[in-house]
Scaffold this active site. Sequence first.
Site, PDB file in Angstrom:
ATOM      1  N   LYS A 126      94.290   9.900 -13.378  1.00 17.46           N
ATOM      2  CA  LYS A 126      93.123   9.281 -13.155  1.00 17.46           C
ATOM      3  C   LYS A 126      91.795  10.307 -13.212  1.00 17.46           C
ATOM      4  O   LYS A 126      90.779   9.871 -13.747  1.00 17.46           O
ATOM      5  CB  LYS A 126      92.937   8.478 -11.749  1.00 17.46           C
ATOM      6  CG  LYS A 126      93.828   7.285 -11.820  1.00 17.46           C
ATOM      7  CD  LYS A 126      93.943   6.855 -10.367  1.00 17.46           C
ATOM      8  CE  LYS A 126      94.616   5.593 -10.219  1.00 17.46           C
ATOM      9  NZ  LYS A 126      94.625   5.012  -8.919  1.00 17.46           N
ATOM     10  N   LYS A 161     103.695  -3.768 -21.302  1.00 13.98           N
ATOM     11  CA  LYS A 161     104.097  -4.539 -19.961  1.00 13.98           C
ATOM     12  C   LYS A 161     102.887  -5.541 -19.953  1.00 13.98           C
ATOM     13  O   LYS A 161     101.659  -5.201 -20.308  1.00 13.98           O
ATOM     14  CB  LYS A 161     103.953  -3.837 -18.556  1.00 13.98           C
ATOM     15  CG  LYS A 161     105.214  -3.680 -18.103  1.00 13.98           C
ATOM     16  CD  LYS A 161     105.095  -2.574 -16.908  1.00 13.98           C
ATOM     17  CE  LYS A 161     104.443  -3.107 -15.698  1.00 13.98           C
ATOM     18  NZ  LYS A 161     104.342  -2.161 -14.571  1.00 13.98           N
ATOM     19  N   LYS A 215      96.758  -6.664 -16.660  1.00 10.71           N
ATOM     20  CA  LYS A 215      95.307  -7.318 -16.655  1.00 10.71           C
ATOM     21  C   LYS A 215      94.180  -6.436 -17.594  1.00 10.71           C
ATOM     22  O   LYS A 215      93.112  -6.766 -17.871  1.00 10.71           O
ATOM     23  CB  LYS A 215      94.770  -7.249 -15.204  1.00 10.71           C
ATOM     24  CG  LYS A 215      94.571  -5.818 -14.461  1.00 10.71           C
ATOM     25  CD  LYS A 215      94.085  -6.019 -13.012  1.00 10.71           C
ATOM     26  CE  LYS A 215      94.179  -4.928 -12.045  1.00 10.71           C
ATOM     27  NZ  LYS A 215      95.380  -4.532 -11.742  1.00 10.71           N
TER      28      LYS A 215
HETATM   29  P1  AMP Z   1      99.245  -3.550 -10.355  1.00  8.59           P
HETATM   30  O1  AMP Z   1      98.482  -4.931 -10.846  1.00  8.59           O
HETATM   31  O2  AMP Z   1      99.587  -2.856 -11.811  1.00  8.59           O
HETATM   32  O3  AMP Z   1      98.443  -2.730  -9.426  1.00  8.59           O
HETATM   33  O4  AMP Z   1     100.707  -4.086  -9.957  1.00  8.59           O
HETATM   34  C1  AMP Z   1     100.819  -4.695  -8.609  1.00  8.59           C
HETATM   35  C2  AMP Z   1     102.245  -5.133  -8.485  1.00  8.59           C
HETATM   36  O5  AMP Z   1     102.611  -5.912  -9.486  1.00  8.59           O
HETATM   37  C3  AMP Z   1     103.230  -4.019  -8.665  1.00  8.59           C
HETATM   38  O6  AMP Z   1     104.243  -3.897  -7.746  1.00  8.59           O
HETATM   39  C4  AMP Z   1     103.613  -3.801 -10.213  1.00  8.59           C
HETATM   40  O7  AMP Z   1     105.113  -3.179 -10.171  1.00  8.59           O
HETATM   41  C5  AMP Z   1     103.857  -5.370 -10.225  1.00  8.59           C
HETATM   42  N1  AMP Z   1     103.714  -5.529 -11.991  1.00  8.59           N
HETATM   43  C6  AMP Z   1     102.566  -5.298 -12.695  1.00  8.59           C
HETATM   44  N2  AMP Z   1     102.477  -5.745 -13.736  1.00  8.59           N
HETATM   45  C7  AMP Z   1     103.742  -6.316 -13.897  1.00  8.59           C
HETATM   46  C8  AMP Z   1     104.363  -6.920 -15.117  1.00  8.59           C
HETATM   47  N3  AMP Z   1     104.093  -6.890 -16.299  1.00  8.59           N
HETATM   48  N4  AMP Z   1     105.842  -6.995 -14.905  1.00  8.59           N
HETATM   49  C9  AMP Z   1     106.305  -7.011 -13.654  1.00  8.59           C
HETATM   50  N5  AMP Z   1     105.688  -6.375 -12.354  1.00  8.59           N
HETATM   51  C10 AMP Z   1     104.584  -6.030 -12.642  1.00  8.59           C
END
Ligand code: AMP
Length: 353
Positions: free
Chosen positions: A135, A216, A219
């Site tokens: 970051k 993956k 967002k």
């Molecule tokens: P984030 O939006 O990256 O802060 O992720 C929030 C939660 O969602 C975390 O526990 C991530 O591991 C899970 N997560 C984010 N993207 C994915 C994805 N494409 N598939 C599965 N889990 C996800």
Amino acid sequence: MTHSFPNDTMSSTTNTSGAPSTATRPVVLTCAQPTGRLHLGNYLGAVINWGRMQDDYECYFGVVDQHAITLPKVPTELRRNTYTCLAQYIAAGIDPERSHIFVQSHVIGHTELAWVLGCLCPLGQLERMTQFKDKAHKQEFVYSGLLYYPVLMAADILLYNAHVVPVGEDQKQHLELARDLAEKFNRTFSPTFNVPEAFIGKTGARIMSLQNPASKMSKSDPNTNATIYLTDTPDVVRRKILSSVTDSGSEVRVGEDKPGITNLLAIMSAVTEREMGALEEEFAGKGYGVFKAVVADAVIARLDPVRLRYEELIQDTAHLDAVFKAGADAAQKTAWKTLAKVHRKVGFVERAR
Ligand code: AMP
């Protein structure tokens, strides 16, 4: 240091430090930054599991706005996203009747405990954190809050004496630091904190981009067709799934040569809670077009009630404020107890009431 679902190894009265356990069920702490819309990957990979944990654990669920400001934020957006975050998580199954849902800045104790823990944390350990380096590399100015982020996360966890914490791959190093700091505090003073373990969910599906199944679903994907959001209407969900990239051939099966279809099978399996093998059998010989249409229907059937509930909740700020107040009141009770104990042990004079 991992803990698997369901609660199969930890009884309500044991912990790894010998510190007294105050809860009748093991405590889990889950935190989410108020970053805006949730997508299908968040829902199937994380939130569904968090919802299931409410049966077996005493759940603290923090919307961590103090973490959010470690990188620049627009104040009006941060405030709006805090409500959006709460409404989405409730719509997706985090139940205010069964979990203590609170805003981090509403509870006195997170930053206070972080200060004490920071005084036990070597600077070099923070500078070596992979996420800090990643970051910081992207920032023109690096502020000390960003460096201190993992100490605040350790405080979030230890303030509630959490036994387990659901963490993604990117947070494992931070959980290690929380464990180190808990052990160090216990050694330096006397047994106080549980040493928290990582929670490994049973069915945490990894959902890939609909347009590039090698990466993956995220967002931050600039291709808006790659990501399904919980707020997408049925028409939008259907369009995104029907236009998702597929692979050569026409067979619906899991395979390294079929990343697009494998991803759709994983999505279908997660939303219908059916085995991938059974789905392969059902769609044998039917071709991609038929399969995609059924996947779209299944995703819509699962997500639409979530979207409708979200839309109701986000209109009702008074209700969301009441949820935050009840959650903060409950969290604060635990936080005061931990803080009082910590302050006494480090040698602070108790404040006269
Ligand atoms: P984030 O939006 O990256 O802060 O992720 C929030 C939660 O969602 C975390 O526990 C991530 O591991 C899970 N997560 C984010 N993207 C994915 C994805 N494409 N598939 C599965 N889990 C996800």
